[in-house]
Design a protein around this motif. Structure first.
Motif, PDB file in Angstrom:
ATOM      1  N   ASP A 173       0.811  -1.217   0.000  1.00 24.09           N
ATOM      2  CA  ASP A 173       0.000   0.000   0.000  1.00 24.09           C
ATOM      3  C   ASP A 173       0.845   1.267   0.000  1.00 24.09           C
ATOM      4  O   ASP A 173       0.370   2.333  -0.399  1.00 24.09           O
ATOM      5  CB  ASP A 173      -0.928   0.005   1.220  1.00 24.09           C
ATOM      6  CG  ASP A 173      -2.158   0.863   1.003  1.00 24.09           C
ATOM      7  OD1 ASP A 173      -3.011   0.469   0.193  1.00 24.09           O
ATOM      8  OD2 ASP A 173      -2.246   1.939   1.620  1.00 24.09           O
ATOM      9  N   VAL A 174       2.089   1.166   0.448  1.00 22.58           N
ATOM     10  CA  VAL A 174       2.952   2.352   0.493  1.00 22.58           C
ATOM     11  C   VAL A 174       3.328   2.797  -0.916  1.00 22.58           C
ATOM     12  O   VAL A 174       3.317   3.995  -1.235  1.00 22.58           O
ATOM     13  CB  VAL A 174       4.229   2.067   1.316  1.00 22.58           C
ATOM     14  CG1 VAL A 174       5.166   3.262   1.274  1.00 22.58           C
ATOM     15  CG2 VAL A 174       3.859   1.735   2.767  1.00 22.58           C
ATOM     16  N   THR A 175       3.653   1.830  -1.783  1.00 26.41           N
ATOM     17  CA  THR A 175       4.135   2.183  -3.122  1.00 26.41           C
ATOM     18  C   THR A 175       3.049   2.111  -4.191  1.00 26.41           C
ATOM     19  O   THR A 175       3.152   2.782  -5.215  1.00 26.41           O
ATOM     20  CB  THR A 175       5.303   1.267  -3.527  1.00 26.41           C
ATOM     21  OG1 THR A 175       4.892  -0.108  -3.382  1.00 26.41           O
ATOM     22  CG2 THR A 175       6.512   1.513  -2.664  1.00 26.41           C
ATOM     23  N   ILE A 176       2.011   1.305  -3.977  1.00 27.51           N
ATOM     24  CA  ILE A 176       0.981   1.142  -4.992  1.00 27.51           C
ATOM     25  C   ILE A 176       0.243   2.448  -5.262  1.00 27.51           C
ATOM     26  O   ILE A 176      -0.240   2.702  -6.364  1.00 27.51           O
ATOM     27  CB  ILE A 176      -0.016   0.030  -4.566  1.00 27.51           C
ATOM     28  CG1 ILE A 176      -0.871  -0.424  -5.748  1.00 27.51           C
ATOM     29  CG2 ILE A 176      -0.913   0.499  -3.430  1.00 27.51           C
ATOM     30  CD1 ILE A 176      -1.763  -1.619  -5.416  1.00 27.51           C
ATOM     31  N   VAL A 177       0.177   3.305  -4.244  1.00 32.08           N
ATOM     32  CA  VAL A 177      -0.574   4.553  -4.367  1.00 32.08           C
ATOM     33  C   VAL A 177       0.157   5.578  -5.227  1.00 32.08           C
ATOM     34  O   VAL A 177      -0.477   6.395  -5.905  1.00 32.08           O
ATOM     35  CB  VAL A 177      -0.866   5.129  -2.959  1.00 32.08           C
ATOM     36  CG1 VAL A 177      -1.509   6.512  -3.049  1.00 32.08           C
ATOM     37  CG2 VAL A 177      -1.779   4.186  -2.178  1.00 32.08           C
ATOM     38  N   ASN A 178       1.484   5.540  -5.226  1.00 30.93           N
ATOM     39  CA  ASN A 178       2.253   6.586  -5.899  1.00 30.93           C
ATOM     40  C   ASN A 178       1.927   6.717  -7.379  1.00 30.93           C
ATOM     41  O   ASN A 178       1.787   7.830  -7.889  1.00 30.93           O
ATOM     42  CB  ASN A 178       3.756   6.330  -5.720  1.00 30.93           C
ATOM     43  CG  ASN A 178       4.277   6.851  -4.402  1.00 30.93           C
ATOM     44  OD1 ASN A 178       4.598   8.020  -4.257  1.00 30.93           O
ATOM     45  ND2 ASN A 178       4.334   5.981  -3.401  1.00 30.93           N
ATOM     46  N   VAL A 179       1.801   5.587  -8.078  1.00 27.82           N
ATOM     47  CA  VAL A 179       1.562   5.669  -9.516  1.00 27.82           C
ATOM     48  C   VAL A 179       0.142   6.141  -9.825  1.00 27.82           C
ATOM     49  O   VAL A 179      -0.159   6.520 -10.959  1.00 27.82           O
ATOM     50  CB  VAL A 179       1.826   4.313 -10.209  1.00 27.82           C
ATOM     51  CG1 VAL A 179       3.287   3.931 -10.077  1.00 27.82           C
ATOM     52  CG2 VAL A 179       0.924   3.212  -9.649  1.00 27.82           C
TER      53      VAL A 179
END
Length: 479
Positions: free
Chosen positions: A22-28
């Motif tokens: 969830d930390v990195t999936i949101v960035n894109v």
């Protein structure tokens, strides 16, 4: 009913994989969120910061709650909160709603993550079985961070940005159901009167929120405005009150005696700066790739993949070098590599080839970010008494999360101000966006360069291969 420890590990690892993802999936998905919900450039970073700040602020309280009222119970409550807030975030209709639900998501993540690691440690006895379990745990956490950008890109391009949150709901329901059948309930032995340090959690989180909001509001209002000064001063006062409360508490959220250890104090700062550089780089680069270079969300995810692979390699290599050369040499080298990576990225333009303008910087930064985290973790734990090992790990993880949130606020605010100044002076918006991205990464490089100084000031520690490998597996900067 007999419960297998390996089935317990599967449930815990899936839950942790979901939190890290969830930390990195949101960035894109940020550019799509910005367009759909009409986020301002200043407010968009709160989608990341609300999660990381609340996560870090309540991580320690989550761990203590698990010890007192039941580790499985807190784990399940955290899962329920995380899944429910993911559903709400996926259905949000305004920026305020999304940011609020992201904060609640961070609270659920703190509860389940803190209790999950404790359950793992009490399920597997010290030795080979625990090392295998920690290896699986650390490997899946690293995989979750690495795959987050790609999974996010697939969901955004094929469905909608809302699915980066909604995907957590069915996974959460399955893990909640499995937890009752697989995980055994446990509590810490009761010694004397054990209480919650709610005041410590509230004061620390409120103080950090006030400071971060003050930094963000400085861009439109100016650093000398009454609102900004009031927020910054209020935040400092709240953190001062937090220190007073902790010094007088019979069961403090953070035992202040830990900070008498120089290696731990410096490591907390180092990991916070490391996180600030990582979150800011990921945030700025994800927007740059999509809004300036015109990549799709999925192509953006693939662009980040080499960095994730390099980060895993960096952690593995660092865990071995620490045993041969000590923590200071590895930490210093990794900090330098991180700075070089950010400087290379800061030279990227709107049309330069990916292979020459972005790839080298992403790979070097990925290597450096985890290679610096491992020796910092090792050095921090080296002088801590075994009875305080859990508290020290919590402090390091909280420092990483909170440092990242505050650093992201500072770096993105300065980058946004740079873009606004460039546009007001006659620069074309597209050129101003490139300039803002480059400036933001230069500021991130300054944060990373500070870690060179911290590495020089830190004591050098040599440990066994098993100890360094365990530190790599528990490293909070795994992405």
């Amino acid at each position: 009913m007999r419960r297998s420890p390996w089935s317990t590990l599967v449930v815990l690892a899936i839950a942790q994989f979901m939190v890290v993802l969830d930390v990195t999936i949101v960035n894109v998905a940020l550019p799509n969120m910005q367009t759909d919900l009409h986020f301002s450039a200043d407010d968009l970073q709160w989608v990341i910061s609300a999660y990381t700040l609340i996560f870090g602020g309540f991580l320690l309280l989550g761990g203590r709650s698990a010890d007192l009222i039941g580790r499985r119970l807190v784990f399940v409550i955290g899962l329920v909160v995380f899944a429910a807030s993911s559903l709400a975030a996926g259905l949000a209709t305004s920026p305020l709603e999304l940011v609020l639900f992201r904060g609640v998501q961070g609270l659920g993540g703190a509860m389940l993550s803190a209790s999950a690691l404790t359950i793992l440690m009490v399920t597997f006895e010290h030795g080979r079985r625990r090392n295998i379990a920690l290896g699986v745990w650390g490997g899946l956490a690293g995989l979750g961070g690495t795959m987050g950008a790609i999974v996010g890109g697939i969901l955004v391009d094929a469905l909608s940005w809302r699915w980066v949150f909604l995907v957590n709901v069915p996974i959460g329901i399955l893990v909640i159901a499995a937890a009752f059948f697989v995980i055994r309930e446990s509590r810490a032995p009761r010694v004397g009167r054990r209480t919650f340090d709610v005041a410590g959690a509230v004061l620390s989180t409120a103080g950090l929120l006030a400071i971060m909001l003050g930094v963000i509001r400085a861009e439109p209002l100016g650093w000398g405005s009454l609102e900004v000064v009031g927020l910054l001063a209020g935040g400092v006062l709240l953190l001062g009150a937090f220190v007073v409360v902790e010094s007088r508490s019979a069961a403090p959220l953070i035992p202040l005696r830990l900070f008498r250890t120089r290696s731990l104090s410096l490591s907390v700062v180092a990991l916070g700066l490391n996180s600030a550089g990582f979150l800011a780089m990921f945030f700025l680069t994800a927007i740059f790739l999509q809004q300036v270079r015109g990549l799709s969300a999925l192509d953006t995810g693939w662009a980040f993949l080499p960095m994730g692979i390099a980060a895993i390699v960096g952690a593995l290599v660092a865990s071995r070098l620490v045993t041969a050369f000590g923590t200071r040499a590895v930490q210093l080298t990794a900090a330098v590599i991180s700075v070089v990576g950010l400087l290379l990225l800061s030279g990227a333009d709107a049309t330069d080839p990916y292979a020459t303008s972005l790839l080298p910087g992403l790979v070097l930064f990925g290597l450096g970010i985890t290679a610096m985290g491992v020796p910092a973790q090792v050095a921090a734990q080296s002088k801590v008494h075994q009875d305080d090992a859990g508290a020290a790990s919590g402090v390091l993880n909280a420092g990483y999360q909170v440092g990242g949130a505050l650093g992201l606020a500072v770096i993105t605010t300065l980058a946004t101000s740079h873009v606004a100044d460039a546009v007001s002076s006659g620069t074309a918006p597209a050129a101003a966006a490139v300039s803002g991205y480059q400036f933001g990464l230069l500021v991130a490089a300054v944060f990373a360069a500070t870690n060179i100084v911290i590495a020089l000031l830190s004591p050098s520690v040599k440990v066994s291969q098993a100890e360094s490998t365990e530190a790599a597996e528990l490293d909070p900067v795994s992405i």
